[in-house]
Write a protein that holds these residues in place. Structure first.
Motif, mmCIF file in Angstrom:
data_model
loop_
_atom_site.group_PDB
_atom_site.id
_atom_site.type_symbol
_atom_site.label_atom_id
_atom_site.label_comp_id
_atom_site.label_asym_id
_atom_site.label_seq_id
_atom_site.Cartn_x
_atom_site.Cartn_y
_atom_site.Cartn_z
ATOM 1 N N LEU A 70 0.860 -1.180 0.000
ATOM 2 C CA LEU A 70 0.000 0.000 0.000
ATOM 3 C C LEU A 70 0.897 1.230 0.000
ATOM 4 O O LEU A 70 1.604 1.498 0.966
ATOM 5 C CB LEU A 70 -0.916 -0.007 1.224
ATOM 6 C CG LEU A 70 -1.800 1.234 1.437
ATOM 7 C CD1 LEU A 70 -2.719 1.448 0.241
ATOM 8 C CD2 LEU A 70 -2.598 1.115 2.732
ATOM 9 N N ASN A 71 0.864 1.967 -1.105
ATOM 10 C CA ASN A 71 1.728 3.140 -1.262
ATOM 11 C C ASN A 71 1.022 4.378 -0.718
ATOM 12 O O ASN A 71 0.014 4.822 -1.256
ATOM 13 C CB ASN A 71 2.056 3.326 -2.751
ATOM 14 C CG ASN A 71 2.951 4.538 -3.000
ATOM 15 O OD1 ASN A 71 3.634 5.007 -2.104
ATOM 16 N ND2 ASN A 71 2.938 5.034 -4.226
ATOM 17 N N THR A 72 1.552 4.939 0.356
ATOM 18 C CA THR A 72 0.993 6.137 0.959
ATOM 19 C C THR A 72 2.119 6.936 1.613
ATOM 20 O O THR A 72 3.283 6.515 1.582
ATOM 21 C CB THR A 72 -0.106 5.782 1.978
ATOM 22 O OG1 THR A 72 -0.773 6.964 2.408
ATOM 23 C CG2 THR A 72 0.461 5.035 3.171
ATOM 24 N N GLU A 73 1.784 8.087 2.221
ATOM 25 C CA GLU A 73 2.848 8.932 2.768
ATOM 26 C C GLU A 73 3.336 8.471 4.141
ATOM 27 O O GLU A 73 4.487 8.076 4.305
ATOM 28 C CB GLU A 73 2.378 10.397 2.856
ATOM 29 C CG GLU A 73 2.216 11.075 1.524
ATOM 30 C CD GLU A 73 0.782 11.073 1.054
ATOM 31 O OE1 GLU A 73 0.441 11.863 0.163
ATOM 32 O OE2 GLU A 73 -0.022 10.263 1.588
ATOM 33 N N THR A 74 2.471 8.517 5.152
ATOM 34 C CA THR A 74 2.940 8.250 6.519
ATOM 35 C C THR A 74 2.073 7.260 7.292
ATOM 36 O O THR A 74 2.553 6.645 8.249
ATOM 37 C CB THR A 74 2.999 9.568 7.316
ATOM 38 O OG1 THR A 74 1.678 10.144 7.383
ATOM 39 C CG2 THR A 74 3.952 10.562 6.644
ATOM 40 N N LYS A 75 0.836 7.087 6.920
ATOM 41 C CA LYS A 75 -0.086 6.274 7.713
ATOM 42 C C LYS A 75 0.184 4.782 7.541
ATOM 43 O O LYS A 75 0.679 4.343 6.508
ATOM 44 C CB LYS A 75 -1.535 6.584 7.337
ATOM 45 C CG LYS A 75 -2.003 7.961 7.773
ATOM 46 C CD LYS A 75 -3.491 8.147 7.518
ATOM 47 C CE LYS A 75 -3.971 9.489 8.048
ATOM 48 N NZ LYS A 75 -5.432 9.676 7.848
ATOM 49 N N ASP A 76 -0.167 4.030 8.568
ATOM 50 C CA ASP A 76 -0.077 2.571 8.533
ATOM 51 C C ASP A 76 -1.481 1.980 8.511
ATOM 52 O O ASP A 76 -2.447 2.586 8.994
ATOM 53 C CB ASP A 76 0.691 2.046 9.745
ATOM 54 C CG ASP A 76 2.180 2.341 9.654
ATOM 55 O OD1 ASP A 76 2.776 2.033 8.602
ATOM 56 O OD2 ASP A 76 2.746 2.902 10.613
ATOM 57 N N PHE A 77 -1.574 0.767 7.970
ATOM 58 C CA PHE A 77 -2.868 0.110 7.859
ATOM 59 C C PHE A 77 -2.650 -1.388 7.817
ATOM 60 O O PHE A 77 -1.680 -1.874 7.223
ATOM 61 C CB PHE A 77 -3.604 0.576 6.597
ATOM 62 C CG PHE A 77 -4.957 -0.031 6.412
ATOM 63 C CD1 PHE A 77 -6.040 0.421 7.155
ATOM 64 C CD2 PHE A 77 -5.162 -1.060 5.486
ATOM 65 C CE1 PHE A 77 -7.304 -0.137 6.983
ATOM 66 C CE2 PHE A 77 -6.418 -1.616 5.306
ATOM 67 C CZ PHE A 77 -7.492 -1.150 6.056
ATOM 68 N N ALA A 78 -3.527 -2.121 8.463
ATOM 69 C CA ALA A 78 -3.478 -3.587 8.433
ATOM 70 C C ALA A 78 -4.884 -4.108 8.216
ATOM 71 O O ALA A 78 -5.878 -3.474 8.618
ATOM 72 C CB ALA A 78 -2.895 -4.136 9.730
ATOM 73 N N PHE A 79 -4.968 -5.260 7.572
ATOM 74 C CA PHE A 79 -6.272 -5.878 7.310
ATOM 75 C C PHE A 79 -6.141 -7.364 7.606
ATOM 76 O O PHE A 79 -5.242 -8.027 7.097
ATOM 77 C CB PHE A 79 -6.696 -5.647 5.857
ATOM 78 C CG PHE A 79 -8.149 -5.913 5.605
ATOM 79 C CD1 PHE A 79 -9.077 -4.882 5.683
ATOM 80 C CD2 PHE A 79 -8.603 -7.190 5.295
ATOM 81 C CE1 PHE A 79 -10.434 -5.115 5.450
ATOM 82 C CE2 PHE A 79 -9.943 -7.438 5.069
ATOM 83 C CZ PHE A 79 -10.868 -6.393 5.149
ATOM 84 N N ASP A 80 -7.044 -7.855 8.421
ATOM 85 C CA ASP A 80 -6.981 -9.243 8.874
ATOM 86 C C ASP A 80 -7.004 -10.215 7.693
ATOM 87 O O ASP A 80 -7.865 -10.131 6.813
ATOM 88 C CB ASP A 80 -8.170 -9.531 9.800
ATOM 89 C CG ASP A 80 -8.078 -10.924 10.405
ATOM 90 O OD1 ASP A 80 -6.983 -11.310 10.851
ATOM 91 O OD2 ASP A 80 -9.113 -11.631 10.420
ATOM 92 N N GLY A 81 -6.025 -11.108 7.677
ATOM 93 C CA GLY A 81 -5.965 -12.136 6.651
ATOM 94 C C GLY A 81 -5.192 -11.760 5.407
ATOM 95 O O GLY A 81 -5.044 -12.591 4.507
#
Length: 360
Positions: A44-55
């Motif tokens: 996931l290409n973004t500036e500073t934020k993090d993100f996770a999705f189960d599975g």
């Protein structure tokens, strides 16, 4: 049984930004639902934020570079596979992905190293080439408008990165940088012949707006989709776009003309040098590398693009002078100068190169 050997050879790159973080939950919900099995790695290409999705094996790649082109280049450096499947953050899937066709695409690209991508756009072209050589696809002519575009596509990663060497916006890249493909006539670009030939459906039909338009939701598309899929979204955060009165463009960068000029200078130099049998070397090439190139290609003139001292324009110089003047006259300060006859010969050379590319 569907071939899944492609999974470790394709990276799914989702291009987004921090401002569009509210799209990630519905996007990855539908991705997990309809893309089975998924590539081994998702970026996931973004500036500073993090993100996770189960599975999901999802990793955020961060870049705070000032331009879209630089951020794309930074993201592609993180891709370790030969192929990249590009999706944008508002490409909400509508039905199961055709995994068998995706496996076919990887196999076709393995067999022909000149193939740059297989694209999901029905791109208009001046002529039809190699129609259905690969079922459901046709080849685009070199230099064709919108050959470079950001619709869903399986790209050869190295080529994709090479075409992103300009510090441009996505609109500039799609509108102006297609001329770059004319400088590489061996590169092959394939688009679908019709919409139902796509291996994945994200709601893009006949140029109709879908997902997000100018930062706002397209009501006629996303509201029925999310209701059908049982996805709850707070539409009030960004509102709905008025498609009848949308802004003509939100891309009003003051230095756009300078960026276009840089693209034209570089591409023109490559085409001209190729026509004369010269080798075009970009600025920044180290001295040891230049010595190696000079030794290997001692019989050919070498052109090196250099930035001008103040104006920022490019200059084209021959490291080894040609025995006779080049057919296009003089190339100086990024502008082609010469008589009418010289310019006519130049266009004949370029047309011949395009014709050879079409017939190949």
């Amino acid at each position: 049984m569907t071939d899944t050997s492609w999974q470790n050879r394709v990276t799914l790159l989702v291009n987004s930004c921090d401002a569009y973080a509210d799209l990630w939950q519905p996007f990855f919900t539908l991705l997990k639902r309809y893309f089975v099995p998924l590539p081994a790695e998702i970026l996931l290409n973004t500036e500073t934020k993090d993100f996770a999705f189960d599975g999901l094996n999802l990793r955020c790649v961060h870049s705070t570079a000032p331009t879209y082109g630089e951020r794309m280049t930074d993201a592609l450096r993180e891709v370790k596979t030969e192929y990249t499947l590009l999706l944008l953050d508002d490409f909400f899937l509508r039905r199961p992905v055709d995994i068998a066709r995706l496996a076919d695409i990887v196999r076709w690209m393995d067999a022909d190293r000149d193939i740059v991508y297989f694209n999901s756009d029905v791109t208009a072209a001046v002529c039809d080439l190699e129609v259905d050589r690969y079922p459901g696809y046709r080849r685009l002519p070199a230099g064709n408008r919108y050959t470079l575009n950001l619709q869903a596509a399986v790209w050869r990663t190295a080529k994709f990165a090479a075409y992103w060497q300009h510090k441009v916006s996505p609109w500039d890249w799609e509108e102006r940088c297609n001329v770059l493909t004319a400088a590489h006539p061996r590169d092959k670009f394939y688009c679908v012949t019709r919409e139902d030939a796509r291996f994945l459906d994200y709601g893009y039909h006949g140029g109709q707006w879908m997902g997000i338009c100018h930062g706002q939701w397209v009501e006629s598309d996303v509201v029925p989709l999310f209701e059908k899929e049982g996805i709850e979204v707070d539409f009030s955060k960004r509102g709905f776009i008025d498609l009848e009165n949308r802004p003509a463009s939100l891309n009003k960068s003051a230095d756009r003309a300078e960026r276009y000029a840089r693209v034209r200078r570089r591409t023109c130099c490559r085409i001209l040098c190729s026509a004369a049998g010269a080798i075009c070397i970009p600025s920044g090439t180290t001295a040891p590398s230049m010595r190696i190139i000079s030794t290997i290609c001692s019989a050919r003139p070498i052109c090196r693009i250099r930035p001008a001292k103040k104006s920022g324009s490019g200059r084209c110089r021959d490291k080894k002078p040609m025995k006779s003047p080049p057919p296009w006259g003089r190339v100086a300060a990024g502008r082609v100068r010469g008589s009418f006859a010289e310019m006519t010969r130049l266009w004949v050379v370029m047309a011949r190169s395009a014709l050879i590319s079409h017939l190949r």
